[in-house]
Design an enzyme around this catalytic site. Structure first.
Site, PDB file in Angstrom:
ATOM      1  N   ASN A 101      42.948 -23.798  78.207  1.00 31.25           N
ATOM      2  CA  ASN A 101      42.458 -23.656  79.578  1.00 31.25           C
ATOM      3  C   ASN A 101      42.450 -22.168  79.911  1.00 31.25           C
ATOM      4  OD1 ASN A 101      42.017 -23.690  82.316  1.00 31.25           O
ATOM      5  ND2 ASN A 101      43.966 -24.671  82.849  1.00 31.25           N
ATOM      6  N   LYS A 151      41.320 -20.705  82.428  1.00 36.06           N
ATOM      7  CA  LYS A 151      41.444 -20.429  83.872  1.00 36.06           C
ATOM      8  C   LYS A 151      40.404 -19.380  84.292  1.00 36.06           C
ATOM      9  CE  LYS A 151      46.190 -21.962  83.646  1.00 36.06           C
ATOM     10  NZ  LYS A 151      47.503 -22.006  84.258  1.00 36.06           N
ATOM     11  N   HIS A 192      43.985 -30.518  87.980  1.00 38.16           N
ATOM     12  CA  HIS A 192      44.914 -29.451  87.595  1.00 38.16           C
ATOM     13  C   HIS A 192      45.704 -29.017  88.830  1.00 38.16           C
ATOM     14  CE1 HIS A 192      46.546 -25.638  86.274  1.00 38.16           C
ATOM     15  NE2 HIS A 192      46.350 -26.060  85.040  1.00 38.16           N
ATOM     16  N   GLU A 228      46.640 -26.268  89.894  1.00 46.69           N
ATOM     17  CA  GLU A 228      46.120 -25.109  90.634  1.00 46.69           C
ATOM     18  C   GLU A 228      44.981 -25.525  91.567  1.00 46.69           C
ATOM     19  OE1 GLU A 228      45.567 -22.554  87.231  1.00 46.69           O
ATOM     20  OE2 GLU A 228      47.737 -22.411  87.015  1.00 46.69           O
ATOM     21  N   GLU A 269      51.635 -32.037  83.035  1.00 44.65           N
ATOM     22  CA  GLU A 269      51.927 -30.616  83.246  1.00 44.65           C
ATOM     23  C   GLU A 269      52.907 -30.465  84.401  1.00 44.65           C
ATOM     24  OE1 GLU A 269      48.662 -27.925  81.534  1.00 44.65           O
ATOM     25  OE2 GLU A 269      48.166 -28.356  83.601  1.00 44.65           O
ATOM     26  N   GLY A 302      52.844 -21.458  83.510  1.00 43.90           N
ATOM     27  CA  GLY A 302      52.791 -20.010  83.659  1.00 43.90           C
ATOM     28  C   GLY A 302      54.133 -19.361  83.933  1.00 43.90           C
ATOM     29  N   SER A 327      53.557 -23.625  79.625  1.00 42.65           N
ATOM     30  CA  SER A 327      54.218 -22.600  78.800  1.00 42.65           C
ATOM     31  C   SER A 327      54.293 -22.971  77.317  1.00 42.65           C
ATOM     32  CB  SER A 327      55.608 -22.271  79.354  1.00 42.65           C
ATOM     33  OG  SER A 327      55.494 -21.737  80.663  1.00 42.65           O
TER      34      SER A 327
HETATM   35  P1  PGA Z   1      50.393 -22.149  80.826  1.00 37.24           P
HETATM   36  O1  PGA Z   1      49.304 -23.037  81.648  1.00 37.24           O
HETATM   37  O2  PGA Z   1      50.257 -22.559  79.369  1.00 37.24           O
HETATM   38  O3  PGA Z   1      49.981 -20.738  81.056  1.00 37.24           O
HETATM   39  O4  PGA Z   1      51.726 -22.493  81.352  1.00 37.24           O
HETATM   40  C1  PGA Z   1      49.074 -24.384  81.357  1.00 37.24           C
HETATM   41  C2  PGA Z   1      48.000 -24.924  82.276  1.00 37.24           C
HETATM   42  O5  PGA Z   1      47.993 -24.567  83.458  1.00 37.24           O
HETATM   43  O6  PGA Z   1      47.128 -25.711  81.859  1.00 37.24           O
END
Ligand code: PGA
Length: 262
Positions: free
Chosen positions: A13, A15, A103, A105, A175, A181, A221
């Site tokens: 992803n 982003k 997601h 976010e 997740e 993150g 992560s």
């Molecule tokens: P990350 O993000 O691997 O940077 O923790 C995962 C995601 O948001 O899909």
């Protein structure tokens, strides 16, 4: 080596990173490194921003790459006066095989609720793409004892109205928000607990065959060094990788998790 016949899937992803030139460069680097053996072992997917999809499509199709790609969002509407939105028909025409829905976010920054996430999932399957439905609890919920119910409620709403056939083609990504993150990866056993509950719920609602077929990913992560422990869990079929997917060397190592600690 697949679990219950489910081929592992590793999705990057990206982003809101990479303009279309940078996306092309990253795709080329991945294409250069990934071998037939890698693609035989895992499905590798990248999820660039909308503005890079056409470039990635041209490269993947032109060079006949086995890399798959998809989008990070979709409109729940088929078409119409929805300024700024992108429809499922547009994404399908660009050759997208996968689209993220729910997601954290999007839920957080855009106020997407469960009903909207469900509508997006239905728009994805209506256009014959595979939804990657994200569920996951915030830290405050993880600290209590309702986190399974929290995730299962998101799952139920996200899969509302799907036929058994549509549900078996979907992908669910667990997740936990506190792990995204942050560098704080969930313990593999904790991720397994939630992924097993997700599979059980899918079996209960859509039948045991669908439960056995659905691919469940962990995200939060994921890095090359924690990937083997995550993949050792029986109900985890892959990973949704954010930050670490922007570095092609690391992402390829994640895809080769078996070799790292074989
Ligand atoms: P990350 O993000 O691997 O940077 O923790 C995962 C995601 O948001 O899909």
């Amino acid at each position: 080596m697949t679990k219950g016949g489910r081929k592992p899937l590793i999705a990057g992803n990206w982003k809101m990173h990479n303009n279309h030139f940078e996306a092309l460069a990253l795709t080329q680097q991945l294409a250069f490194r990934l071998t037939a053996k890698d693609y035989d072992a895992v499905d590798v997917v990248v999820l660039p921003p909308f503005t890079s999809l056409r470039s990635v499509q041209t490269l993947v199709q032109g060079d006949k790459l086995r890399l798959r790609y998809g989008a990070q969002d979709i409109s729940p509407h088929a078409d119409g006066a929805y300024t700024g939105d992108v429809s499922g028909r547009m994404l399908a025409k660009l050759g997208c095989g996968f689209v993220l829905a729910g997601h954290s976010e999007r839920r957080h920054y855009h106020g997407e609720d469960d009903a909207l996430v469900g509508a997006k999932v239905r728009a994805i399957v209506a256009n014959e793409m595979a939804p990657v439905l994200c569920v996951g609890e915030p830290l405050s919920v993880r600290r209590g004892d309702e986190y399974l119910e929290y995730c299962l409620r998101q799952l139920d709403a996200g899969t509302d109205g799907l036929s058994a056939g549509q549900a078996s083609g979907m992908i669910v990504a667990y997740e936990p928000i506190w792990a995204i993150g942050t560098g704080e990866v969930a313990a593999p056993e904790d991720a397994q607990e939630v992924c097993a509950a997700i599979r059980q719920r899918v079996s209960g609602r859509h039948g045991p065959e669908v439960g056995a077929a659905v691919r469940i990913l962990y995200g939060g992560s994921v890095k090359p060094d924690n990937m083997p422990g995550i993949m050792a869990q029986p109900d985890i079929d892959g990973a949704l990788v954010g930050g670490a997917s922007l570095d092609y060397e690391g992402f390829v190592r994640i895809c080769r998790y078996r070799e790292t600690y074989a």
